[in-house]
Scaffold this motif. Structure first.
Motif, PDB file in Angstrom:
ATOM      1  N   ALA A  89       0.835  -1.203   0.000  1.00  8.55           N
ATOM      2  CA  ALA A  89       0.000   0.000   0.000  1.00  8.55           C
ATOM      3  C   ALA A  89       0.873   1.258   0.000  1.00  8.55           C
ATOM      4  CB  ALA A  89      -0.914   0.007   1.224  1.00  8.55           C
ATOM      5  N   ALA A  90       0.271   2.379  -0.351  1.00  8.08           N
ATOM      6  CA  ALA A  90       0.985   3.652  -0.287  1.00  8.08           C
ATOM      7  C   ALA A  90       1.343   3.960   1.168  1.00  8.08           C
ATOM      8  CB  ALA A  90       0.112   4.768  -0.859  1.00  8.08           C
ATOM      9  N   PRO A  91       2.565   4.438   1.421  1.00  6.34           N
ATOM     10  CA  PRO A  91       2.999   4.688   2.814  1.00  6.34           C
ATOM     11  C   PRO A  91       2.511   6.028   3.347  1.00  6.34           C
ATOM     12  CG  PRO A  91       4.790   5.176   1.312  1.00  6.34           C
ATOM     13  CD  PRO A  91       3.659   4.670   0.452  1.00  6.34           C
ATOM     14  N   ASP A  92       1.215   6.261   3.251  1.00  7.57           N
ATOM     15  CA  ASP A  92       0.657   7.553   3.648  1.00  7.57           C
ATOM     16  C   ASP A  92      -0.158   7.488   4.940  1.00  7.57           C
ATOM     17  OD1 ASP A  92      -1.514   6.118   2.733  1.00  7.57           O
ATOM     18  OD2 ASP A  92      -1.897   7.412   0.990  1.00  7.57           O
ATOM     19  N   GLY A  93      -0.221   6.297   5.555  1.00  8.08           N
ATOM     20  CA  GLY A  93      -0.950   6.168   6.816  1.00  8.08           C
ATOM     21  C   GLY A  93      -2.414   5.836   6.662  1.00  8.08           C
ATOM     22  N   LYS A 120      11.979  -5.466   6.141  1.00 11.52           N
ATOM     23  CA  LYS A 120      12.205  -4.289   5.294  1.00 11.52           C
ATOM     24  C   LYS A 120      10.926  -3.581   4.854  1.00 11.52           C
ATOM     25  CE  LYS A 120      16.293  -6.488   3.207  1.00 11.52           C
ATOM     26  NZ  LYS A 120      16.869  -6.973   1.924  1.00 11.52           N
ATOM     27  N   ASP A 121       9.813  -4.290   4.836  1.00  7.35           N
ATOM     28  CA  ASP A 121       8.627  -3.796   4.136  1.00  7.35           C
ATOM     29  C   ASP A 121       7.558  -3.172   5.026  1.00  7.35           C
ATOM     30  OD1 ASP A 121       9.806  -4.613   1.802  1.00  7.35           O
ATOM     31  OD2 ASP A 121       8.753  -6.530   1.712  1.00  7.35           O
ATOM     32  N   PHE A 122       7.853  -2.963   6.315  1.00  9.82           N
ATOM     33  CA  PHE A 122       6.844  -2.409   7.210  1.00  9.82           C
ATOM     34  C   PHE A 122       7.394  -1.277   8.073  1.00  9.82           C
ATOM     35  CE2 PHE A 122       5.387  -6.855   6.643  1.00  9.82           C
ATOM     36  CZ  PHE A 122       4.149  -6.589   6.064  1.00  9.82           C
ATOM     37  N   SER A 123       6.491  -0.408   8.486  1.00  4.12           N
ATOM     38  CA  SER A 123       6.766   0.586   9.520  1.00  4.12           C
ATOM     39  C   SER A 123       6.025   0.130  10.779  1.00  4.12           C
ATOM     40  CB  SER A 123       6.231   1.961   9.112  1.00  4.12           C
ATOM     41  OG  SER A 123       6.883   2.456   7.959  1.00  4.12           O
ATOM     42  N   ALA A 124       6.750  -0.115  11.846  1.00  2.54           N
ATOM     43  CA  ALA A 124       6.108  -0.487  13.109  1.00  2.54           C
ATOM     44  C   ALA A 124       5.386   0.724  13.689  1.00  2.54           C
ATOM     45  CB  ALA A 124       7.143  -1.010  14.095  1.00  2.54           C
ATOM     46  N   ILE A 125       4.205   0.502  14.285  1.00  4.93           N
ATOM     47  CA  ILE A 125       3.418   1.603  14.848  1.00  4.93           C
ATOM     48  C   ILE A 125       3.205   1.430  16.353  1.00  4.93           C
ATOM     49  CG2 ILE A 125       1.168   2.754  14.802  1.00  4.93           C
ATOM     50  CD1 ILE A 125       1.112   2.117  11.755  1.00  4.93           C
ATOM     51  N   SER A 126       2.591   0.322  16.767  1.00  2.21           N
ATOM     52  CA  SER A 126       2.405   0.073  18.206  1.00  2.21           C
ATOM     53  C   SER A 126       2.066  -1.388  18.443  1.00  2.21           C
ATOM     54  CB  SER A 126       1.280   0.929  18.782  1.00  2.21           C
ATOM     55  OG  SER A 126       1.008   0.565  20.136  1.00  2.21           O
ATOM     56  N   PHE A 261       1.117  -2.348  12.049  1.00  2.00           N
ATOM     57  CA  PHE A 261       2.188  -2.027  11.121  1.00  2.00           C
ATOM     58  C   PHE A 261       1.607  -1.313   9.902  1.00  2.00           C
ATOM     59  CE2 PHE A 261       3.677  -5.656  13.506  1.00  2.00           C
ATOM     60  CZ  PHE A 261       5.042  -5.466  13.668  1.00  2.00           C
ATOM     61  N   GLY A 262       2.410  -0.441   9.318  1.00  3.07           N
ATOM     62  CA  GLY A 262       2.059   0.178   8.052  1.00  3.07           C
ATOM     63  C   GLY A 262       3.133  -0.141   7.037  1.00  3.07           C
ATOM     64  N   PRO A 263       2.970   0.320   5.811  1.00  4.07           N
ATOM     65  CA  PRO A 263       4.011   0.092   4.798  1.00  4.07           C
ATOM     66  C   PRO A 263       5.312   0.789   5.188  1.00  4.07           C
ATOM     67  CG  PRO A 263       1.953   0.878   3.818  1.00  4.07           C
ATOM     68  CD  PRO A 263       1.825   1.075   5.292  1.00  4.07           C
ATOM     69  N   ALA A 264       6.424   0.299   4.685  1.00  6.65           N
ATOM     70  CA  ALA A 264       7.709   0.947   4.929  1.00  6.65           C
ATOM     71  C   ALA A 264       7.686   2.362   4.349  1.00  6.65           C
ATOM     72  CB  ALA A 264       8.831   0.146   4.284  1.00  6.65           C
ATOM     73  N   GLY A 265       8.393   3.262   5.007  1.00  6.50           N
ATOM     74  CA  GLY A 265       8.525   4.613   4.485  1.00  6.50           C
ATOM     75  C   GLY A 265       7.457   5.593   4.910  1.00  6.50           C
ATOM     76  N   MET A 266       6.676   5.255   5.912  1.00  3.64           N
ATOM     77  CA  MET A 266       5.644   6.202   6.387  1.00  3.64           C
ATOM     78  C   MET A 266       6.299   7.416   7.041  1.00  3.64           C
ATOM     79  SD  MET A 266       2.811   3.613   8.047  1.00  3.64           S
ATOM     80  CE  MET A 266       1.982   4.971   8.889  1.00  3.64           C
ATOM     81  N   PRO A 267       5.750   8.598   6.857  1.00  5.95           N
ATOM     82  CA  PRO A 267       6.287   9.796   7.526  1.00  5.95           C
ATOM     83  C   PRO A 267       6.270   9.638   9.042  1.00  5.95           C
ATOM     84  CG  PRO A 267       4.727  10.411   5.812  1.00  5.95           C
ATOM     85  CD  PRO A 267       4.615   8.926   5.973  1.00  5.95           C
ATOM     86  N   ARG A 268       7.303  10.145   9.667  1.00  6.75           N
ATOM     87  CA  ARG A 268       7.423  10.008  11.119  1.00  6.75           C
ATOM     88  C   ARG A 268       6.227  10.631  11.841  1.00  6.75           C
ATOM     89  NH1 ARG A 268       8.600   6.995  15.217  1.00  6.75           N
ATOM     90  NH2 ARG A 268       8.605   8.229  17.121  1.00  6.75           N
ATOM     91  N   ALA A 269       5.749  11.775  11.352  1.00  6.57           N
ATOM     92  CA  ALA A 269       4.631  12.444  12.009  1.00  6.57           C
ATOM     93  C   ALA A 269       3.361  11.595  11.958  1.00  6.57           C
ATOM     94  CB  ALA A 269       4.373  13.801  11.347  1.00  6.57           C
ATOM     95  N   VAL A 270       3.160  10.869  10.875  1.00  8.24           N
ATOM     96  CA  VAL A 270       1.981  10.009  10.730  1.00  8.24           C
ATOM     97  C   VAL A 270       2.092   8.804  11.659  1.00  8.24           C
ATOM     98  CG1 VAL A 270       0.707   8.536   9.126  1.00  8.24           C
ATOM     99  CG2 VAL A 270       1.514  10.771   8.386  1.00  8.24           C
TER     100      VAL A 270
END
Length: 329
Positions: A89-93, A120-126, A261-270
């Protein structure tokens, strides 16, 4: 020379202006996140514990962020299908997923082909919390403790046990049990906990390693006997049932965890906005009580802590899976 220098300066100014035009909307988008509904992919069937957690917490997150959180169940391949959709998915949150110990740590060591790399492919969130695996037996089996069960299995090698499926964390828990007790069991994978529990209640299956929420009502009614839980701590739903370590298997620990988790590359603020929303949701007493009653132990974390957990579990569980020769197509 002067004309050339002027053109270079003008070109640089144009680049900076374009860069600014591109950057400012992106920053504005992060500042006003979220501006539309958020899709929360749950890579499992509706109606189970993960679905309950996602819907309960998602409702509160929606209230906090001011946008709907839409639960999208995408089951299949041990959770891989749903989490692959998250990874791509798009890494936009606006697309996040309900990751787990299986999808983000164990599955890559089991499946011969994976469409994504959880490292490599995810952004950890909580973190969302932990489920509990319970070793349970039929009351007809003449054992009441883990020590008695180990002794019984050594006298009857190959005793049949069931799980909710091959490659699940329950299967992993059984494989670790065999390794650490030097016993030999025969695995019967079911398509979910329900069919296995039915066979236990019908007297056709003597043992299960199961997720506690599915078995809890039958344990409380006395139709199944819980010998131990697999995690580091006792379950608040079964406070009198020891952990495997307390029951004599030092170092045993299979503690199924779940996280966002979200896609890799999500903005830090999101990532930060989502983290704060999930942390707040999991702190709500009504939500905590509801999940604990269902046999789930809610627990939030920082994004960094979840990322570190997933990375360390990837390494640890890989060793167990290789030693047990666990594999799936």
């Amino acid at each position: 020379m002067i004309a050339s220098s002027f053109r270079r300066r003008a070109g640089l100014a144009t680049v900076l202006a374009v860069t600014g035009l591109l950057t400012l909307p992106a920053l504005a988008q992060d500042a006003h996140y979220p501006a539309k509904p958020i899709r929360f992919i749950v890579p499992y069937l509706p109606g189970g514990t993960t679905d309950l957690v996602a819907r309960s917490v998602g409702q509160r997150v929606a209230e906090k962020l001011g946008q709907p959180v839409i639960i999208d169940n995408k089951p299949g391949a041990g959770g891989n299908i749903g989490m692959d959709a998250v990874a791509k998915a798009a890494p936009d949150g606006y697309t996040i997923g309900f990751g787990a110990i299986s999808t983000n740590a164990l599955n890559p060591h089991l499946y011969k082909s994976m469409a994504f790399d959880p490292r490599k492919d995810f952004s950890a969130i909580s973190l969302l919390g932990h489920s509990t695996i319970v070793l349970e037996v039929s009351p007809a089996l003449p054992v009441k403790t883990v020590a008695e069960f180990v002794s019984y299995v050594k006298q009857k090698p190959g005793l049949t046990y069931g799980t909710a499926g091959a490659g699940t964390s329950m299967h992993l828990a059984a494989a670790m049990f065999e390794q650490m007790t030097q016993t030999s069991l025969t695995h019967v994978p079911y398509k979910g906990s329900g069919p296995g529990i039915n066979d236990m209640l019908g007297g056709h299956l003597p043992v299960m390693f199961d997720n506690l929420p599915a078995s809890l009502p039958h344990i409380k009614s006395g139709k199944l006997r819980a010998l131990a839980v697999a995690g580091k701590t006792r379950s608040p739903s079964l406070p009198d049932v020891p952990t495997m370590a307390e029951a004599g298997i030092a170092g045993y620990d299979v503690d199924p965890w779940f996280g966002v988790f979200g896609p890799a590359g999500m903005p830090r603020a999101v990532v930060q906005a989502l983290n704060e929303a999930f942390v707040e949701a999991l702190a709500q007493p009504a939500i905590k009580d509801k999940l604990i009653q269902a046999g789930f132990s809610p627990r939030s974390s920082s994004a960094e802590s979840l990322g570190a957990l997933a990375a360390s579990e990837y390494e640890r569980l890989g060793k167990v899976a290789r030693a047990a020769k666990m594999s799936l197509e």
